[in-house]
Enzyme design. Structure first.
Site, PDB file in Angstrom:
ATOM      1  CG  ASP A   1      -9.359   2.255  -1.156  1.00 42.56           C
ATOM      2  OD1 ASP A   1      -8.356   1.859  -1.744  1.00 42.56           O
ATOM      3  OD2 ASP A   1      -9.132   2.249   0.189  1.00 42.56           O
TER       4      ASP A   1
ATOM      5  CG  ASP B   1      -2.206   0.531   0.859  1.00 41.26           C
ATOM      6  OD1 ASP B   1      -2.247   1.301  -0.006  1.00 41.26           O
ATOM      7  OD2 ASP B   1      -3.294   0.036   1.846  1.00 41.26           O
TER       8      ASP B   1
END
Length: 397
Positions: A197, A142
């Site tokens: 996202d 991430d």
């Protein structure tokens, strides 16, 4: 480990070759469970992946997302949270491998993860060695807590660390498309996120502050002009699936169809242990999965837009095609498609079809209806639904 020898004789580590030759298929804990995870959930999910028939159609990765981490020991080695994962990651990997599946894990290029746990910055080689020792098969990496970092350099460092660790691992770049990773990540990772996202809706955008969530159609629209960067071993990642998390069945079918057509990794985000039979049937549709996993590895292109109705085409192996008719609107729409009026052409794959010259048989991958292109296609599409066809030339059944 694969090593590339440069013209000057220097050696650079490379990502593991031979992995993700088709888009990855698996499950990830984040969409449904966020930080509420433990080893029991992971074991039960592996059990369910086998029991529900998901393994049989190609799903293989069971991926633990953020919040598995405890603290680093005195030597800097990352430890799993002892309360959530008391048996340790090696035992968990052994359990998942015993089911014929593979285990994935999560870290971050920053000093801390998005959930505030220890990230890998400054510990990349140490963490990669630890993952290899545990038997990890997939690393999602991430991009939180990364001020001042260069994305390409940071991800290349972890790529090299994984290569040196000596265990082949899929490397999933989760940088949200901020630095256009499609332009540089093909030799770094096996897939890269192209957007923020996903959010569990079909057509919306949710921005609570720091983060932004995009619905299915918003993510689809951001894939324009990216298809040339995708192919075997390097995929545009449209984020994890929300199938089974509350959208309608039509929306779930459309969601899976879109991801399959666009050659995005298929990473499930629902609770596999308690999903409905309807959700199970959607996720195990063999025809749709076959389109996703087609070895040609070409991402679909939009060939027609007529108000809320869009048509996407994906070249497949063996002179076959997949076509998707998408109804973006909240109202039903009628499809009246004259095959002979449209030349189907894809400059990227150098493929074309003149339906005046060649008749293709088609099969509807959801309804199982069949027909051919000698007659106009007529159908009524419900709101937020798709008609997904596989076209097969009579000469090559």
């Amino acid at each position: 480990m694969t090593v590339f020898i440069g013209a000057t004789g220097n050696c650079w580590a490379q990502k593991a070759e031979g992995l993700a030759s088709t888009p990855q298929m698996g499950w990830n804990s984040w969409n449904k469970f966020a930080c509420d995870i433990d080893e029991r959930l992971i074991r039960e999910t592996a059990d369910a992946m086998v029991r529900q028939g998901l393994k049989d159609v190609g799903f293989q990765y069971v991926n633990i997302d953020d919040c598995w981490q405890g603290q680093r020991d005195a030597d800097g080695n990352i430890q799993p949270d002892p309360k959530r994962f008391p048996s340790g990651m090696k035992a968990l990997a052994d359990y998942v491998h015993g089911k014929g599946l593979k285990l994935g894990i999560y870290s971050d290029a920053g000093a801390t993860t998005c959930g505030g746990r220890p990230g890998s910055r400054g510990h990349e080689y140490q963490d990669a060695r630890t993952y290899a020792r545990w038997g990890i098969d997939y690393v999602k990496y991430d991009w939180c807590d990364t001020p001042g970092l260069n994305a390409e350099a940071a991800y290349t460092t972890m790529r090299d660390a994984i290569a040196k660790a000596g265990r082949p691992m899929v490397f999933s770049i989760c940088e949200w498309g901020m630095s256009k990773p499609w332009e540089w990540a093909g030799h770094v990772g096996h897939s890269w996120r192209t957007t923020p996202d996903i959010y569990n809706c079909f057509d919306c955008e949710y921005s609570p502050g720091f983060s932004t969530g995009l619905g299915v159609l918003r993510i689809l629209d951001k894939q324009a002009n990216l298809r040339k960067f995708a192919g075997p071993g390097h995929w545009n990642d449209m984020d994890m699936l929300e199938v089974g998390n509350g959208m309608s069945e039509d929306e779930d079918r459309a969601h899976l169809s879109i991801w399959a057509m666009m050659a995005s990794p298929l990473i499930l985000g629902n609770d596999l242990r308690s999903m409905t039979e309807a959700t199970r049937r959607i996720l195990t549709n063999p025809g749709v999965i076959a389109v996703s996993q087609d070895k040609l590895g070409v991402q679909a292109l939009r060939i027609l837009a007529d108000g809320p109705l869009e048509i996407y085409a994906k070249p497949l192996e063996g002179d076959q095609w997949a076509l998707m008719f998408l109804n973006r609107s909240n109202q039903a729409v009628d499809v009246r498609h004259d095959w002979k009026a449209h030349l189907l052409t894809d400059d990227l794959s150098k493929r074309s079809v003149d339906f005046k010259q060649t008749v293709y048989r088609w099969s509807d991958l959801w309804s199982k209806k069949t027909g051919d292109t000698s007659a106009k296609l007529e159908a009524r599409l419900a709101p937020h639904s798709v008609l997904m066809l596989r076209l097969t030339s009579p000469a090559k059944p």
